[in-house]
Design an enzyme around this catalytic site. Structure first.
Site, PDB file in Angstrom:
ATOM      1  N   PRO A 143     113.982 -54.394 -33.174  1.00  0.00           N
ATOM      2  CA  PRO A 143     114.263 -53.824 -31.850  1.00  0.00           C
ATOM      3  C   PRO A 143     114.978 -52.478 -31.907  1.00  0.00           C
ATOM      4  O   PRO A 143     114.718 -51.605 -31.081  1.00  0.00           O
ATOM      5  CB  PRO A 143     115.126 -54.897 -31.182  1.00  0.00           C
ATOM      6  CG  PRO A 143     114.705 -56.179 -31.827  1.00  0.00           C
ATOM      7  CD  PRO A 143     114.393 -55.816 -33.248  1.00  0.00           C
ATOM      8  N   GLN A 288      78.677 -25.216 -16.463  1.00  0.00           N
ATOM      9  CA  GLN A 288      79.317 -24.591 -17.608  1.00  0.00           C
ATOM     10  C   GLN A 288      80.672 -25.215 -17.934  1.00  0.00           C
ATOM     11  O   GLN A 288      81.007 -25.413 -19.112  1.00  0.00           O
ATOM     12  CB  GLN A 288      79.477 -23.083 -17.359  1.00  0.00           C
ATOM     13  CG  GLN A 288      78.158 -22.335 -17.351  1.00  0.00           C
ATOM     14  CD  GLN A 288      78.329 -20.845 -17.137  1.00  0.00           C
ATOM     15  OE1 GLN A 288      79.450 -20.350 -17.012  1.00  0.00           O
ATOM     16  NE2 GLN A 288      77.228 -20.108 -17.093  1.00  0.00           N
ATOM     17  N   LEU A 347      84.679 -38.068 -15.823  1.00  0.00           N
ATOM     18  CA  LEU A 347      84.292 -39.254 -15.061  1.00  0.00           C
ATOM     19  C   LEU A 347      84.945 -39.309 -13.682  1.00  0.00           C
ATOM     20  O   LEU A 347      84.550 -40.116 -12.843  1.00  0.00           O
ATOM     21  CB  LEU A 347      84.636 -40.520 -15.833  1.00  0.00           C
ATOM     22  CG  LEU A 347      83.562 -41.041 -16.784  1.00  0.00           C
ATOM     23  CD1 LEU A 347      83.400 -40.136 -17.988  1.00  0.00           C
ATOM     24  CD2 LEU A 347      83.866 -42.458 -17.241  1.00  0.00           C
ATOM     25  N   GLU A 372     102.778 -47.211 -36.772  1.00  0.00           N
ATOM     26  CA  GLU A 372     102.510 -46.762 -38.146  1.00  0.00           C
ATOM     27  C   GLU A 372     103.025 -45.339 -38.370  1.00  0.00           C
ATOM     28  O   GLU A 372     102.421 -44.541 -39.093  1.00  0.00           O
ATOM     29  CB  GLU A 372     101.011 -46.834 -38.486  1.00  0.00           C
ATOM     30  CG  GLU A 372     100.314 -48.114 -38.089  1.00  0.00           C
ATOM     31  CD  GLU A 372     100.826 -49.339 -38.806  1.00  0.00           C
ATOM     32  OE1 GLU A 372     101.659 -49.200 -39.711  1.00  0.00           O
ATOM     33  OE2 GLU A 372     100.388 -50.439 -38.447  1.00  0.00           O
ATOM     34  N   THR A 374     105.411 -42.422 -35.889  1.00  0.00           N
ATOM     35  CA  THR A 374     105.186 -41.562 -34.739  1.00  0.00           C
ATOM     36  C   THR A 374     104.687 -40.191 -35.186  1.00  0.00           C
ATOM     37  O   THR A 374     104.786 -39.826 -36.361  1.00  0.00           O
ATOM     38  CB  THR A 374     106.486 -41.368 -33.945  1.00  0.00           C
ATOM     39  OG1 THR A 374     107.430 -40.669 -34.772  1.00  0.00           O
ATOM     40  CG2 THR A 374     107.091 -42.705 -33.520  1.00  0.00           C
TER      41      THR A 374
END
Length: 393
Positions: A143, A288, A347, A372, A374
């Site tokens: 933690p 474009q 989108l 793994e 930062t």
């Protein structure tokens, strides 16, 4: 009338398949088909529900051969490192949670036992883990100690011939469903690793809920309340922080490729959507500004792929360094999340729904950016390599 030609897949512009052996391409394509058939039809529902049927999927992944696939012996496939990376790419194109499941199982828990364990530990766990019959987790982060694992508070104290472990671990993938946990703890002789069957009295793993990222992944806390283990539970080959860090480098290598899978899925989704979406009486893809976005995303995806394949080549040659893995992790995850965010703009409002994978990938990559190591940690690793000066303190 504007000229139209047949669309080209983004990575085809870089001809990266020419850099991959026929055997490794075959492995990649097999994993891609598995993801398309078994994962893609269900992943949106799993993500929305905040779960993944790991117990159901694990034997299938074992049969596929991706659990500990780059390890030799003990039921492992013994593939090239590049093949493992390509498999991670396809798994993460499905979902980061799926790649995390395979990565934690193979590159963290299994690799720790394979690299640092006794022959008895290897024989007991690795064949079952490779087959997906036993699930593993990896207890390093706490933690209050993530980027600085050397400060961990979990303790292992000798009592007669036994070890007694006390402490807490946090953000542990597979924790609440694992059969075995590789746990790192402070001892009088420094940091040591222990193979902990999860049915040992005093061990518990409450699941962490209310996540907005990696929702299709089981994440837990590990609680070690006087967990008593025999001396044979210690990993004999791991002494100090180099033990867990060697495992993290294996997992980071998979992320170098895996993050590109998420990015590729976002980009291909954006291209497809832009071709189908009509706006002002012509396809969105014919504008474009849209093409500029697609071109920039393709450029970063391709550069990341070339970097990943070079690191894979170095790893297969046995010359890959931790500094170089940091280069790959820092660049490819950072660019992958940028691609996911840019793809979302193409989108529009549709991009925030689970009908499309883009926002799901973007949310997942927020976790991948952090775990793994930062981005800041990897910047400092690279900075130390360049200057010879440590800036961690």
């Amino acid at each position: 009338m504007a000229q139209r030609t047949a669309p080209t897949l983004p990575l085809a512009l870089f001809s990266t398949d020419q850099l991959i052996s026929e055997e490794d391409r075959a492995i990649r394509d097999t994993v891609r088909r598995f993801v398309a058939d078994r994962i893609t039809p269900h992943i949106a529902d799993w993500y929305e529900a905040g779960t993944m049927p790991v117990r159901e999927l694990a034997p299938e992944l074992g049969q596929l051969g991706v659990l500990g696939m780059h390890l030799e012996g003990y039921g492992c496939a013994g593939t090239s490192a590049t093949a493992y990376g390509l498999a991670c790419m396809e798994l993460e194109a499905g979902d980061s949670g799926l790649r995390s499941l395979v990565s934690v199982q193979g590159s963290l828990a299994m690799f720790a036992i394979w690299k640092h364990g006794s022959e008895e530990q290897k024989q007991e766990w690795l064949p079952r883990m490779a087959a997906g019959e036993a699930i593993g987790c990896f207890g390093l982060t706490e933690p209050d100690f993530g980027s600085n694992p050397a400060g961990m508070r979990t303790r292992a104290v000798r009592e007669g011939a036994d070890w007694v472990l006390t402490g807490n671990k946090m953000w542990i993938t597979n924790g609440s469903i694992a059969d075995v946990a590789v746990v790192w703890a402070q001892t009088e002789e420094g940091i040591r690793g222990f193979v902990v069957p999860t049915d040992t009295p005093g061990f518990s793993a409450p699941e962490i809920k209310k996540k907005l990222s990696l929702r299709a992944s089981i994440t837990s806390e590990l609680v070690l309340d006087g967990v008593r283990l025999p001396d044979t539970a210690m990993l004999p080959g791991a002494r100090g922080l180099s033990g867990p860090l060697s495992c993290l480098n294996e997992a980071r290598f998979g992320i170098v490729f895996g993050s590109l899978g998420a990015a590729r899925d976002c980009l291909e989704t954006a291209i497809s959507y832009a071709q189908e979406r009509e706006i002002f009486d012509k396809p969105l893809a014919a504008y474009q500004l849209t093409q500029a976005k697609l071109a920039d995303m393709t450029l970063e995806l391709g550069k990341g792929m070339l970097l990943a394949l070079q690191l894979g080549r170095l790893k297969d040659e046995g010359s890959l360094t931790a500094d170089q893995v940091s280069l790959g992790k820092l660049n490819n995850v950072r660019e992958a999340i940028a691609i996911a965010r840019e793809a979302r703009t193409i989108l529009g409002a549709a991009g925030i729904t689970l009908e499309y994978p883009v926002m799901r990938h973007a949310n997942n990559l927020e976790s991948v950016l952090t775990y793994e190591g930062t981005s800041e940690v990897h910047q400092l690793v690279i900075g130390q390599a360049l200057t010879g000066q440590s800036a961690f303190r």
